[in-house]
Design an enzyme around this catalytic site. Structure first.
Site, PDB file in Angstrom:
ATOM      1  N   TYR A 110       0.896  -1.153   0.000  1.00 17.18           N
ATOM      2  CA  TYR A 110       0.000   0.000   0.000  1.00 17.18           C
ATOM      3  C   TYR A 110       0.936   1.203   0.000  1.00 17.18           C
ATOM      4  CZ  TYR A 110      -3.206  -3.401   2.228  1.00 17.18           C
ATOM      5  OH  TYR A 110      -3.950  -4.519   2.547  1.00 17.18           O
ATOM      6  N   CYS A 113       1.301   3.092   3.341  1.00 16.04           N
ATOM      7  CA  CYS A 113       1.658   2.317   4.536  1.00 16.04           C
ATOM      8  C   CYS A 113       3.081   2.677   4.959  1.00 16.04           C
ATOM      9  CB  CYS A 113       1.555   0.830   4.224  1.00 16.04           C
ATOM     10  SG  CYS A 113       2.366  -0.240   5.440  1.00 16.04           S
ATOM     11  N   PHE A 115       5.220   1.032   6.746  1.00 15.30           N
ATOM     12  CA  PHE A 115       6.144  -0.096   6.647  1.00 15.30           C
ATOM     13  C   PHE A 115       6.570  -0.325   5.194  1.00 15.30           C
ATOM     14  CE2 PHE A 115       3.588  -0.936  10.485  1.00 15.30           C
ATOM     15  CZ  PHE A 115       4.609  -0.977  11.419  1.00 15.30           C
ATOM     16  N   CYS A 116       5.637  -0.149   4.267  1.00 11.80           N
ATOM     17  CA  CYS A 116       5.979  -0.243   2.844  1.00 11.80           C
ATOM     18  C   CYS A 116       6.903   0.905   2.444  1.00 11.80           C
ATOM     19  CB  CYS A 116       4.720  -0.227   1.991  1.00 11.80           C
ATOM     20  SG  CYS A 116       3.592  -1.615   2.279  1.00 11.80           S
TER      21      CYS A 116
END
Length: 378
Positions: A110, A113, A115-116
């Site tokens: 995503y 996001c 973390f992405c």
């Protein structure tokens, strides 16, 4: 083959120069005289008898010295170009090996996001080429093939699956340093640990995810100063366990900010028409309420901006005034993790407030430039 041809030209040229005819005096002016007299009419001839007879006559008359020089010059240029090409090819191969360019990477994500975003920051900084598959956050059909249902997921060469942002980063960084190990071998150092949390939900954690799997000699090169490795692990963990939890309460702090955030999420994400409508209006309202619960869960102040300012100022203070980055002259994995988390707020009020009311701006822009310029590829 090109080198062999060039050497042959040089040999022929040398033999011509060593021939008795080439040693006779007056040959240069003779050949030049022939060119002056006939070159304008014969320069692009097809090799008729007149040209052949003049060439042989020139050679017999001593023009072989110039002809030999021509062969030597042609051979020398050919050798130079051959060596130049070989060196360039070798450097390109070495760069590909060092940069991990031999890996085919596909990131399932995503875009908004954190973390992405951490993974993208790492890949961009190190100049690793990768493809992006944007996952629909509602249906998640793009990762239906995976038993692991979260993002990011990074596929390596279409057959090795890396889960969890910190495992992805640690595995690839280890691979870039220890290019005698395969990604599959390195991944075994980060085993899955499944457990059930207090809510009865099964959760997956990974051992060693903030560690690089290096020998003592390799670690000494990556972390030349005492305490650097421990410091990097500490702040990488801090980014995951604390900083990331400040994002939602700040992004969805008010109804208007929540609406603006979901307008950005829908615009940048992969939503259908109806999904986008409900995500923007229903999602914004839901996340505004959830952000209040998150504020309580993480014991944040009523003005959550203060916690954000405090966190990034604490980060900048840890870097200190003598370093550009926590990694010194170049960002380390902690720099990239913190930058990746904060980057998802760009374009929103929370980001503008953070940049205006904390000390993080200069550091943030330095990491941004390093990532955009792929400075880790060096």
């Amino acid at each position: 083959m090109a080198a062999a041809c060039a050497r042959t030209l040089c040999k022929v040229g040398w033999n011509i120069l060593e021939s008795p005819a080439a040693r006779r005096s007056g040959t240069v002016s003779y050949l030049v005289g022939n060119v002056g007299a006939h070159g304008s009419r014969r320069a692009y001839g097809t090799g008729g008898t007149g040209v052949r007879s003049k060439l042989l006559s020139s050679l017999r008359g001593g023009g072989g010295r110039v002809l030999g020089c021509a062969f030597l010059l042609g051979g020398g240029v050919g050798l130079y170009q051959t060596v130049k090409y070989s060196v360039q090819q070798h450097l390109a191969e070495e760069e590909s090996k060092v940069s991990g360019g031999d890996l085919k990477l596909t990131l399932y994500q995503y875009k908004t996001c954190p973390f992405c975003s951490k993974v993208r920051a790492f890949l961009d900084y190190h100049g690793l080429p990768y493809e992006i598959v944007e996952v629909n956050p509602v249906m998640r059909q793009e990762i239906k093939w995976s038993t692991y249902r979260k993002v990011p997921i990074l596929m390596v060469d279409s057959d090795v699956q890396l889960n969890d942002s910190s495992v992805i980063i640690s595995s690839l960084k280890t691979y870039l340093i220890c290019n005698d190990k395969s990604v599959t071998d390195i991944l075994r150092c980060y085993p899955e640990l499944k457990s059930v949390n207090s809510s009865g939900k099964e959760v997956t954690e990974y051992s060693n995810k903030y560690w690089l799997m290096l020998s003592e000699a390799e670690a000494a090169v990556v972390y030349p100063e005492k305490g650097m490795q421990k410091e990097e692990r500490k702040w990488r963990e801090w980014a995951d366990d604390w900083l990331v939890h400040l994002i939602s309460p700040n992004v969805y702090r008010t109804p208007s900010e929540a609406m603006a955030a979901f307008d950005y999420i829908v615009r940048e994400g992969k939503f259908g028409t109806y999904e986008g409508f409900f995500a923007k209006y229903v999602g914004a309202a839901a996340m505004y309420l959830i952000s209040k619960r998150l504020k309580s869960r993480h014991k944040l102040q009523d003005d959550v901006r203060q916690d954000l300012y405090k966190a990034v100022n604490e980060w900048v203070a840890a870097i200190g005034k003598k370093r550009k980055f926590m990694g010194g002259d170049q960002p380390n994995l902690a720099d990239l993790a913190v930058y990746g988390v904060l980057r998802v707020m760009e374009g929103l009020q929370s980001f503008d407030d953070m940049m205006a009311n904390s000390k993080v701006k200069n550091w943030y822009r330095r990491v941004e430039r390093a990532s955009l310029n792929h400075e880790g590829r060096k």
